[in-house]
Design a protein around this motif. Structure first.
Motif, PDB file in Angstrom:
ATOM      1  N   LEU A  11      28.886  47.796  49.962  1.00  0.00           N
ATOM      2  CA  LEU A  11      28.702  46.761  50.978  1.00  0.00           C
ATOM      3  C   LEU A  11      29.399  45.516  50.440  1.00  0.00           C
ATOM      4  CD1 LEU A  11      24.886  47.246  51.768  1.00  0.00           C
ATOM      5  CD2 LEU A  11      26.851  48.283  52.909  1.00  0.00           C
ATOM      6  N   SER A  12      30.649  45.336  50.808  1.00  0.00           N
ATOM      7  CA  SER A  12      31.467  44.315  50.146  1.00  0.00           C
ATOM      8  C   SER A  12      31.144  42.902  50.605  1.00  0.00           C
ATOM      9  CB  SER A  12      32.948  44.600  50.390  1.00  0.00           C
ATOM     10  OG  SER A  12      33.307  44.302  51.729  1.00  0.00           O
ATOM     11  N   MET A  13      30.663  42.709  51.834  1.00  0.00           N
ATOM     12  CA  MET A  13      30.483  41.402  52.468  1.00  0.00           C
ATOM     13  C   MET A  13      31.814  40.674  52.638  1.00  0.00           C
ATOM     14  SD  MET A  13      27.384  42.069  52.792  1.00  0.00           S
ATOM     15  CE  MET A  13      27.114  40.727  53.917  1.00  0.00           C
ATOM     16  N   ASP A  14      32.912  41.377  52.454  1.00  0.00           N
ATOM     17  CA  ASP A  14      34.257  40.857  52.699  1.00  0.00           C
ATOM     18  C   ASP A  14      34.769  41.555  53.955  1.00  0.00           C
ATOM     19  OD1 ASP A  14      37.132  40.662  52.752  1.00  0.00           O
ATOM     20  OD2 ASP A  14      37.100  40.065  50.656  1.00  0.00           O
ATOM     21  N   ASP A  15      35.070  40.791  55.000  1.00  0.00           N
ATOM     22  CA  ASP A  15      35.450  41.379  56.283  1.00  0.00           C
ATOM     23  C   ASP A  15      36.712  42.221  56.186  1.00  0.00           C
ATOM     24  OD1 ASP A  15      33.275  40.236  57.527  1.00  0.00           O
ATOM     25  OD2 ASP A  15      34.379  38.460  58.205  1.00  0.00           O
ATOM     26  N   ARG A  16      37.581  41.932  55.228  1.00  0.00           N
ATOM     27  CA  ARG A  16      38.815  42.705  55.088  1.00  0.00           C
ATOM     28  C   ARG A  16      38.561  44.056  54.445  1.00  0.00           C
ATOM     29  NH1 ARG A  16      41.716  38.112  51.767  1.00  0.00           N
ATOM     30  NH2 ARG A  16      39.611  38.241  50.892  1.00  0.00           N
ATOM     31  N   VAL A  19      32.631  48.015  54.727  1.00  0.00           N
ATOM     32  CA  VAL A  19      31.725  48.967  54.083  1.00  0.00           C
ATOM     33  C   VAL A  19      32.513  50.227  53.731  1.00  0.00           C
ATOM     34  CG1 VAL A  19      29.661  50.393  54.372  1.00  0.00           C
ATOM     35  CG2 VAL A  19      29.731  48.077  55.355  1.00  0.00           C
ATOM     36  N   LEU A  20      32.443  50.616  52.478  1.00  0.00           N
ATOM     37  CA  LEU A  20      33.070  51.865  52.046  1.00  0.00           C
ATOM     38  C   LEU A  20      31.973  52.886  51.773  1.00  0.00           C
ATOM     39  CD1 LEU A  20      35.752  50.566  49.493  1.00  0.00           C
ATOM     40  CD2 LEU A  20      35.985  50.925  51.959  1.00  0.00           C
ATOM     41  N   PRO A  21      31.915  53.976  52.545  1.00  0.00           N
ATOM     42  CA  PRO A  21      30.870  54.983  52.297  1.00  0.00           C
ATOM     43  C   PRO A  21      30.896  55.527  50.872  1.00  0.00           C
ATOM     44  CG  PRO A  21      31.927  55.362  54.405  1.00  0.00           C
ATOM     45  CD  PRO A  21      32.740  54.316  53.710  1.00  0.00           C
ATOM     46  N   ARG A  22      32.085  55.572  50.280  1.00  0.00           N
ATOM     47  CA  ARG A  22      32.210  56.024  48.901  1.00  0.00           C
ATOM     48  C   ARG A  22      33.429  55.339  48.293  1.00  0.00           C
ATOM     49  NH1 ARG A  22      30.402  60.651  46.002  1.00  0.00           N
ATOM     50  NH2 ARG A  22      31.771  61.268  44.300  1.00  0.00           N
ATOM     51  N   GLY A  23      33.193  54.546  47.252  1.00  0.00           N
ATOM     52  CA  GLY A  23      34.300  53.801  46.672  1.00  0.00           C
ATOM     53  C   GLY A  23      33.983  53.312  45.271  1.00  0.00           C
ATOM     54  N   ASP A  24      34.985  52.703  44.658  1.00  0.00           N
ATOM     55  CA  ASP A  24      34.882  52.211  43.287  1.00  0.00           C
ATOM     56  C   ASP A  24      35.140  50.710  43.260  1.00  0.00           C
ATOM     57  OD1 ASP A  24      34.726  54.922  42.741  1.00  0.00           O
ATOM     58  OD2 ASP A  24      36.808  55.068  42.017  1.00  0.00           O
ATOM     59  N   VAL A  25      34.603  50.062  42.221  1.00  0.00           N
ATOM     60  CA  VAL A  25      34.879  48.649  41.960  1.00  0.00           C
ATOM     61  C   VAL A  25      35.341  48.544  40.510  1.00  0.00           C
ATOM     62  CG1 VAL A  25      34.009  46.290  41.967  1.00  0.00           C
ATOM     63  CG2 VAL A  25      33.077  47.970  43.585  1.00  0.00           C
ATOM     64  N   LEU A 391      27.423  41.651  40.584  1.00  0.00           N
ATOM     65  CA  LEU A 391      27.111  42.720  41.535  1.00  0.00           C
ATOM     66  C   LEU A 391      25.905  43.525  41.109  1.00  0.00           C
ATOM     67  CD1 LEU A 391      29.272  45.817  41.029  1.00  0.00           C
ATOM     68  CD2 LEU A 391      29.917  43.742  39.832  1.00  0.00           C
ATOM     69  N   LEU A 392      25.402  44.285  42.074  1.00  0.00           N
ATOM     70  CA  LEU A 392      24.216  45.117  41.893  1.00  0.00           C
ATOM     71  C   LEU A 392      24.553  46.567  42.189  1.00  0.00           C
ATOM     72  CD1 LEU A 392      21.633  43.049  44.012  1.00  0.00           C
ATOM     73  CD2 LEU A 392      22.354  42.624  41.644  1.00  0.00           C
ATOM     74  N   VAL A 393      23.889  47.454  41.458  1.00  0.00           N
ATOM     75  CA  VAL A 393      23.887  48.883  41.780  1.00  0.00           C
ATOM     76  C   VAL A 393      22.438  49.250  42.055  1.00  0.00           C
ATOM     77  CG1 VAL A 393      24.391  51.212  40.986  1.00  0.00           C
ATOM     78  CG2 VAL A 393      25.888  49.308  40.307  1.00  0.00           C
ATOM     79  N   VAL A 394      22.167  49.670  43.292  1.00  0.00           N
ATOM     80  CA  VAL A 394      20.797  49.934  43.736  1.00  0.00           C
ATOM     81  C   VAL A 394      20.627  51.421  43.995  1.00  0.00           C
ATOM     82  CG1 VAL A 394      19.006  49.360  45.414  1.00  0.00           C
ATOM     83  CG2 VAL A 394      20.734  47.641  44.794  1.00  0.00           C
ATOM     84  N   GLY A 395      19.696  52.033  43.299  1.00  0.00           N
ATOM     85  CA  GLY A 395      19.443  53.451  43.471  1.00  0.00           C
ATOM     86  C   GLY A 395      18.757  53.770  44.785  1.00  0.00           C
ATOM     87  N   ARG A 396      18.937  55.019  45.228  1.00  0.00           N
ATOM     88  CA  ARG A 396      18.340  55.438  46.501  1.00  0.00           C
ATOM     89  C   ARG A 396      17.515  56.720  46.339  1.00  0.00           C
ATOM     90  NH1 ARG A 396      23.238  54.924  50.853  1.00  0.00           N
ATOM     91  NH2 ARG A 396      21.517  54.899  52.338  1.00  0.00           N
ATOM     92  N   ASP A 397      17.092  57.008  45.098  1.00  0.00           N
ATOM     93  CA  ASP A 397      16.393  58.266  44.873  1.00  0.00           C
ATOM     94  C   ASP A 397      14.932  58.094  44.497  1.00  0.00           C
ATOM     95  OD1 ASP A 397      16.838  57.142  42.404  1.00  0.00           O
ATOM     96  OD2 ASP A 397      17.653  58.957  41.467  1.00  0.00           O
ATOM     97  N   SER A 398      14.412  56.866  44.508  1.00  0.00           N
ATOM     98  CA  SER A 398      12.984  56.681  44.234  1.00  0.00           C
ATOM     99  C   SER A 398      12.172  57.167  45.427  1.00  0.00           C
ATOM    100  CB  SER A 398      12.674  55.207  43.963  1.00  0.00           C
ATOM    101  OG  SER A 398      12.888  54.438  45.139  1.00  0.00           O
ATOM    102  N   PRO A 407      22.497  51.808  54.802  1.00  0.00           N
ATOM    103  CA  PRO A 407      22.349  51.056  53.553  1.00  0.00           C
ATOM    104  C   PRO A 407      21.743  49.668  53.719  1.00  0.00           C
ATOM    105  CG  PRO A 407      24.676  51.307  54.124  1.00  0.00           C
ATOM    106  CD  PRO A 407      23.907  52.217  55.018  1.00  0.00           C
ATOM    107  N   GLU A 408      22.134  48.914  54.769  1.00  0.00           N
ATOM    108  CA  GLU A 408      21.527  47.590  54.939  1.00  0.00           C
ATOM    109  C   GLU A 408      20.025  47.696  55.195  1.00  0.00           C
ATOM    110  OE1 GLU A 408      24.324  48.442  56.628  1.00  0.00           O
ATOM    111  OE2 GLU A 408      25.831  46.829  56.393  1.00  0.00           O
ATOM    112  N   GLN A 409      19.619  48.669  56.008  1.00  0.00           N
ATOM    113  CA  GLN A 409      18.195  48.835  56.281  1.00  0.00           C
ATOM    114  C   GLN A 409      17.454  49.342  55.047  1.00  0.00           C
ATOM    115  OE1 GLN A 409      17.117  50.675  60.045  1.00  0.00           O
ATOM    116  NE2 GLN A 409      19.152  50.223  60.887  1.00  0.00           N
TER     117      GLN A 409
END
Length: 462
Positions: A11-16, A19-25, A391-398, A407-409
């Motif tokens: 979730l980049s918050m950069d309009d350009r 949202v990338l469903p799967r990507g790297d930073v 930046l943050l990395v937030v898990g989704r497996d708890s 993701p936003e919800q």
């Protein structure tokens, strides 16, 4: 000195970039170098974000962290109680060490809960020693921060002027601006937290705004817009004199009239709403929706942990639901009498056909908009190449996050501090695998408890 955040939902918050469903930073030193799918980064440290959400660090646009040792004592207070008990009775008993430990632990708690930048609005600083101690706590925490130099507001002694007649201490601003907070590119920078039109005379307003501009600082003021404010014309009078612009931030503003709010937004002033604190003792709409309707960029924050929780996840949740209540009420009030009643009975029972604000809107308030409010959006607030690597990395497996699809919800409704696996500030990992990396946390907790116990005991004793 390179790190690769791999295979997350971005979730980049950069309009350009979007949202990338799967990507790297890709990070280099303290900056974001690149964002995209399947980036090559030979030799980089890899942080696995598969199945996780990656987003810019949250920005807390208004918190009094010096009050951390007194969390949760005032949730049932009225606004008058807050000033009568916290500021008049407890506040004068704070030592410099109380400010240091409160600010340090409060800032660490912000990091643990996903905040990487904090506007620390410090108005418990009775002496320069108090100021230096609070600043020491911020610097030690590792958080990115704007240190807001405020002033205490004691009842005047015989022969002394009321605080509303006393300009902000120029010598202290000069000392900080030419000393420890001289750079606008440092991790911790300076702002002037002034009295503003509700709490000072026009002469003091003029002096305070001029002081902030002399040193190139953001100014910020607590404002409500009640009938008892010292400047009845408020920001309209200040705008007429050219005193306000994007270098000013106001907080609260719950009772501001539409014409004054229009002047504020048109002048580029940022407006920070603190819905949880405001709705505790007021029945008026927080300014987020009103500012958005005027074309402004709403900013949100928790305010003080004496009254309510200070984490930005909870702040976003409350801001979302509170604004929806007021938006829905407006929609219903605008309906012609009787319109839609049969359909309502046959379907949902509600005439609401569009729910606003959206989750993505509120996430923007807490990241890019809050960065703009602090005049830091060129450095933080989005995952954009060239910006700081916060930046943050937030898990989704708890157990509380598993199955949360959008993701936003997922973030706004289900994520907890424990789900935040990794936090980076300026490319430095400060939370890893769900564990805050600051040393000596047990000792810091003990000092915070001792600080709060002493403050309450001394106040009770009289």
């Amino acid at each position: 000195m390179r790190k690769l955040i791999r295979s997350g939902t971005i979730l980049s918050m950069d309009d350009r970039i979007g949202v990338l469903p799967r990507g790297d930073v890709l990070l280099e030193y303290d900056r974001i170098r690149a964002i995209g799918p399947s980036l090559e980064a030979n030799g980089a440290e890899v942080i696995d974000a598969a199945g996780c959400i990656v987003l810019p660090g949250l920005v807390n646009a208004h918190l009094h962290s010096w009050q951390t040792a007194l969390r949760g004592i005032g949730g049932d207070w009225s606004s008058a109680d807050y000033f009568r008990i916290l500021h008049a009775r407890l506040g004068p008993r704070f030592t410099p060490e109380d400010l240091r430990i409160g600010t340090l632990v409060g800032a660490l708690a912000q990091i643990d809960a996903g905040t990487t930048t904090l506007f620390d609005w410090c108005h418990g600083n009775a002496t320069p020693e108090h100021t230096d101690a609070a600043l020491e706590g911020l610097l030690e925490s590792g958080i990115r921060a704007v240190f807001g130099h405020g002033t205490v507001k004691p009842a005047p002694r015989p022969g002394e002027p009321h605080f509303s007649e006393v300009p902000h201490p120029a010598a202290e601003i000069r000392r900080l601006r030419t000393g420890p907070l001289a750079s606008d590119e440092a991790r911790v920078t300076l702002a002037a937290c002034i009295l503003g039109p509700d709490y000072s005379t026009l002469e003091v307003c003029r002096a305070d705004f001029a002081l902030a501009r002399e040193y190139g600082l953001l100014s910020s003021a607590h404002v409500w817009g009640n009938d008892n404010r010292l400047q009845p014309d408020g920001y309209k009078a200040l705008a007429a004199e050219g005193l306000i612009g994007p270098d000013h931030n106001l907080v609260h503003g719950t009772y501001l009239r539409d014409d004054e709010l229009r002047v504020i937004v048109d002048s580029g002033v940022s407006v920070t709403a603190t819905a949880a604190a405001e709705l505790r003792g007021n029945a008026r709409e927080p300014l987020s929706g009103r500012v958005a309707a005027l074309g402004g960029a709403p900013s949100i924050a928790p305010d003080t942990e004496v009254l309510n929780g200070g984490g930005m996840l909870d702040c976003m949740r409350f801001a979302l639901q509170a604004q929806r209540i007021f938006n829905n009420q407006r929609t219903v009030a605008a309906l012609p009498a009787g319109r839609g009643a049969p359909m309502e009975r046959a379907t949902s029972g509600s005439p609401i056909r569009e729910v606003t604000p959206r989750h993505a809107d509120v996430l923007r308030w807490a990241t890019l908009n809050n960065a703009r409010a602090l005049r830091l959006d060129h450095r933080i607030g989005s995952l954009t190449p060239g910006k700081q690597a916060d930046l943050l990395v937030v898990g989704r497996d708890s157990l509380n996050m598993i199955g949360a699809r959008e993701p936003e919800q997922a973030l706004l409704h289900f994520a907890q501090a424990a789900d935040i696996r990794t936090v980076l500030i300026g490319g430095r990992v400060v939370k890893r695998e769900g564990r805050l990396l600051h040393p000596g946390l047990a000792a810091l907790k003990a000092r915070l408890l001792a600080s709060g116990d002493r403050l309450l005991a001394e106040t009770a004793a009289g």
